[in-house]
Write a protein that holds these residues in place. Structure first.
Motif, short mmCIF file in Angstrom:
data_model
loop_
_atom_site.label_atom_id
_atom_site.label_comp_id
_atom_site.label_asym_id
_atom_site.label_seq_id
_atom_site.Cartn_x
_atom_site.Cartn_y
_atom_site.Cartn_z
N TYR A 195 -8.10 -3.55 5.74
CA TYR A 195 -7.59 -2.46 6.57
C TYR A 195 -8.33 -2.46 7.89
N ASP A 245 -6.35 4.23 2.31
CA ASP A 245 -5.33 5.07 2.95
C ASP A 245 -5.81 6.50 3.16
N ASP A 267 -0.77 12.71 0.25
CA ASP A 267 -1.52 12.65 1.50
C ASP A 267 -2.68 13.62 1.40
N THR A 273 -6.62 5.31 12.19
CA THR A 273 -6.07 4.09 11.60
C THR A 273 -5.42 3.28 12.70
N HIS A 287 6.30 1.62 -0.06
CA HIS A 287 5.46 2.15 -1.13
C HIS A 287 5.88 1.49 -2.44
#
Length: 819
Positions: A283, A329, A459, A471, A504
């Motif tokens: 990431y 995430d 979330d 991000t 997803h």
């Protein structure tokens, strides 16, 4: 302290006694050169290379084997030199050393302008023999041997990397031969060499995977490149990725090319502090940390440590951040520690290097530590945390980092039972179930971690005090060498999934809930379709699979009855999860996927049972509490409340519960709740009326006024199908009247769709002359004669039963005596 450090190597403990026994320790305790003994390198095979000054200020090089715990003297220079880097080949026949001969001041004062400031030598050490000069330059150089794959025989040659401060890297091919029990370099002339990289301003060596990472600056942005070295003596450029950082450094920064911490500190103050860790997950996030006002010179260099599941960012005396790189995430799954929680007593220096996964070197003191997160410390942190973000991060760490250990799971369940009401932004029961399932199942097959949910949260919008995170959207890296294996093959698979897969991939329950509700409302006659038979067959497989895991007597009375609704949900989850996995894991095969799905649903039920068992034990409840003649204890009420929260968590995620859960929940509710609260819970779907519990309640309780009120309230709320089964167990006029009314209603409804064969039926022989009742019973008997019988399974419910019940009810209303 959250991080647990175990010393694997320490110069003072493992080397100094060995030196003292050989008379080499005299120079170690002098204050004029505190760095007389220090670590210069750690090789892939666990060999620690160090240097020290002898009695005559000679410079020695030694080696310590982490496996055998033995020291070995490799070489001695009869001069006082500053060793910059050192490496020994896998066979320990060749030694490469780079060192500084003189400082600039020494060279001027001694009129040595024509003498090179730095030397890089290649030395034959089996036995000590010839010395080759690799480089004699005025810019600093470092050396590093490449290591072959384990078990590969490379006794005929070695390869050596040479890194120059002039921003290039070369590879030397060194062929050796054995002559009279000596290993000597075969080539008499210059050694073959190849240019590996040019114009770099930063480089890092990955000794375990034999990879070179380096950065080349471009006009607008920098480019990170990677070269993979292979046992066949080839090397390939495998990766190229653009970095959104501007690098204006003029001095080369090197990571893991030896550990000359004095020079490293000097370079670190002027250059980019950056490290690359390789992981199957990746990431790009930018963290900004607010610090209290402090003098710039008081700040130490930030250290990065690879803990596999986390990357630790550690600024001694300031903060310790454990950044979750497996599930990046949501920010709430990383730990941001300050103050006492961030303290690491053994690592207070600024020269900390992450050698390999979960291992660090403190260059200042020459100690190697195995680093891990302490399970007891993470549990204390969970128990003492006041913020939901801290609780979530600690809970996630405890469940997924430590996998499933029985004692830790028990402690977590106890914490959950005490903190149900203090968690506001998440449900700890849901997180425990989903994370534990993920942890149990993902090792079963490749890529399953992408397809199963690891959290119940969609979330998280919370705030981490003192930390902001952005991000970054970056271009995907380019793999230049496509036929690679192992890590690069996995990385290529991940990149392809990012490009082409749906956003997803994790399984979710949206379709499951809709299908379950639709099938739950189907009429009885439609529940025998082939589709439903298949669904219930799935549920039977899950339950039989679960039975093979736990043959001991269960403390909590679950799995002792059938539950249509829960078995329907189980079977649907099996079917839909199987479809989900088949879409993305075709290469695994149907049989393996069937096993994974059965394991998943069975583990889910087993986790609920595990939670119940620990709560049951903690409150010291007996294995059977189905006795309705006494009120429930405070312990039973606590368990009832906890079961209500389990039900709420399961309903929210559409998760099946073990058969018998609703019966046990209702039984505790009857014992613990006042009648009006009990009925409120039933009417709002918190408590579910089950055949087992209602039947026992109707049979076991006597017909006092209070119990009659309870029974009648329950009977009035029974679904039609369940009511037909259990009302017969309550032999009471009120219940008989209710059954008779229901029976007449059903018969008359049938009459509306049928044509009677005779308009005026013959009278039955009845013991009373009451014409309205006689007419009604005659008509009902005619309907029965046509084959209509709503209560086929209850033979005593017929016209005669209606007649007797009606007369009894009339007599009671008139205040007469009935016999």
């Amino acid at each position: 302290m959250l991080l647990h450090l175990v010393p694997e190597f320490d110069l003072r403990r493992d080397v100094v006694p060995w030196l003292a026994a050989r008379g080499w320790a005299a120079a170690l305790d002098t204050s004029e050169n505190s760095s007389a003994l220090y670590v210069v390198n750690i090789e892939r095979n666990g060999k620690v290379i160090y240097t020290w000054k002898g009695n005559q200020r000679n410079t020695h090089i030694g080696l310590y084997d982490l496996q055998t715990k033995q020291n070995e003297h490799l070489y001695m220079f009869e001069r006082d030199l500053r060793v910059i880097s050192c490496s020994v080949n896998n066979e320990r026949t060749l030694l490469a050393v780079s060192f500084r001969q003189y400082t600039e001041e020494e060279r001027v004062s001694r009129l040595l302008q024509s003498v090179s400031k730095y030397l890089a030598l290649l030395i034959e050490i089996h036995p000590i023999n010839n010395v080759r000069v690799l480089k004699a330059v005025d810019s600093c150089v470092r050396v590093q041997f490449l290591y072959p794959a384990e078990g590969r025989n490379t006794s005929t040659g070695s390869r050596l990397l040479l890194v120059s401060e002039d921003k290039y890297i070369e590879q030397f091919d060194i062929h050796v031969t054995e002559e009279q029990h000596k290993v000597v370099i075969q080539d008499s002339g210059q050694l073959p060499r190849a240019r590996v990289a040019d114009d770099l301003i930063w480089a890092q060596w990955d000794m375990m995977e034999q990879r070179l990472f380096y950065i080349v600056p471009k006009e607008s942005r920098s480019i990170l490149k990677c070269i993979q070295f292979y046992p066949d003596e080839n090397f390939y450029s495998t990766l190229e990725s653009h970095l959104d950082i501007s690098v204006n450094d003029t001095q080369l920064k090197l990571v893991n090319f030896g550990y000359d911490h004095c020079q490293d500190q000097d370079v670190a103050s002027k250059s980019l502090n950056l490290q690359v860790f390789t992981s199957k997950a990746g990431y790009n996030k930018t963290f900004t940390v607010s610090l209290e006002r402090t003098e710039t010179h008081q700040l130490k260099e930030m250290a990065f440590m690879n803990l596999d599941y986390y990357v630790a960012a550690y600024l001694p005396g300031r903060f310790l951040h454990l950044l979750n790189i497996q599930h990046p995430d949501l920010l709430c799954y990383s730990l941001f520690l300050t103050g006492e929680d961030a303290r690491i007593d053994m690592l207070q220096n600024c020269s900390i290097r992450s050698l390999l996964t979960s291992t660090v070197l403190d260059c200042c003191v020459g100690s190697v530590y195995a680093v891990s997160i302490s399970d007891s410390a993470i549990l204390r942190f969970l128990q003492n945390s006041k913020r939901d973000s801290e609780r979530l991060a600690a809970l996630h760490c405890a469940l997924l980092y430590f996998r499933h250990t029985g004692d830790l799971e028990t402690q977590i369940i106890w914490w959950i039972s005490e903190n149900l009401s203090s968690c506001h932004s998440f449900d700890p029961i849901q997180e425990f179930i989903i994370a534990s399932l993920y942890c149990r199942m993902c090792p079963e097959t490749h890529n399953l971690d992408k397809l199963l949910p690891y959290t119940s949260l969609l979330d998280w919008m919370g705030i981490i005090p003192g930390v902001t995170c952005a991000t970054d959207i970056i271009s995907l890296p380019v793999l230049e060498f496509q036929n690679s294996k192992d890590f690069w093959e996995k990385l290529n698979s991940n990149l392809e999934s990012v490009k082409y897969a749906e956003p997803h991939l994790h399984y979710h329950n949206n379709v499951l809930r809709k299908e379950w509700l639709n099938l739950s409302e189907e009429r009885e006659e439609r529940r025998t379709t082939a589709y439903l038979r298949h669904i219930f067959e799935n549920a039977k497989k899950v339950l039989s699979h679960l039975d093979t895991w736990d043959s001991e007597e269960r403390l909590v009375p679950l799995f002792q009855e059938e539950d249509y609704q829960q078995q329907l949900l189980m079977g649907l989850m099996v079917a839909q999860l199987k479809d989900h996995l088949m879409r993305h894991l075709q290469y695994v095969g149907k049989q393996k996927i069937d096993q994974i799905v059965l394991d998943y649903v069975a583990n889910l039920l087993n986790l609920v049972h595990r939670i119940m068992k620990e709560v049951w034990r903690r409150h010291q409840l007996h294995s059977c509490i189905f006795c309705f003649d006494k009120r429930g204890s405070a312990a039973e009420f606590a368990v009832f409340h906890f079961m209500s929260r389990i039900l709420e968590a399961a309903n929210s995620l559409c998760l099946p519960l073990p058969p018998g859960f609703h019966t046990l929940h209702l039984g505790l509710g009857v014992r613990c709740l006042p009648l009006h609260t009990l009925l409120h819970y039933i009417d709002n779907g918190v408590l579910h009326l089950t055949e087992t519990c209602v039947r026992k309640l109707l049979k076991d309780l006597d017909d006092t006024e209070k119990n009659e009120k309870l029974k009648f309230s329950i009977v009035m709320r029974l679904p039609e199908a369940l009511g037909q089964k259990v009302r017969q167990f309550w032999n009471h006029p009120v219940n008989a009247n209710f059954i008779a009314r229901k029976y007449v209603k059903l018969l008359l409804e049938k009459l509306g769709s049928r044509q009677c064969s005779r308009p005026i039926p013959e009278r039955l022989s009845v013991p009373v002359e009451f014409l309205p009742l006689n007419y009604l019973t005659s008509m009902l008997a005619e309907i029965e004669n046509q084959g209509v019988h709503p209560y086929e399974k209850q033979d005593h419910v017929n016209v005669r039963f209606v007649e007797e019940t009606a007369l009894r009810h009339t007599v009671v209303l008139l205040g007469l005596k009935y016999s």
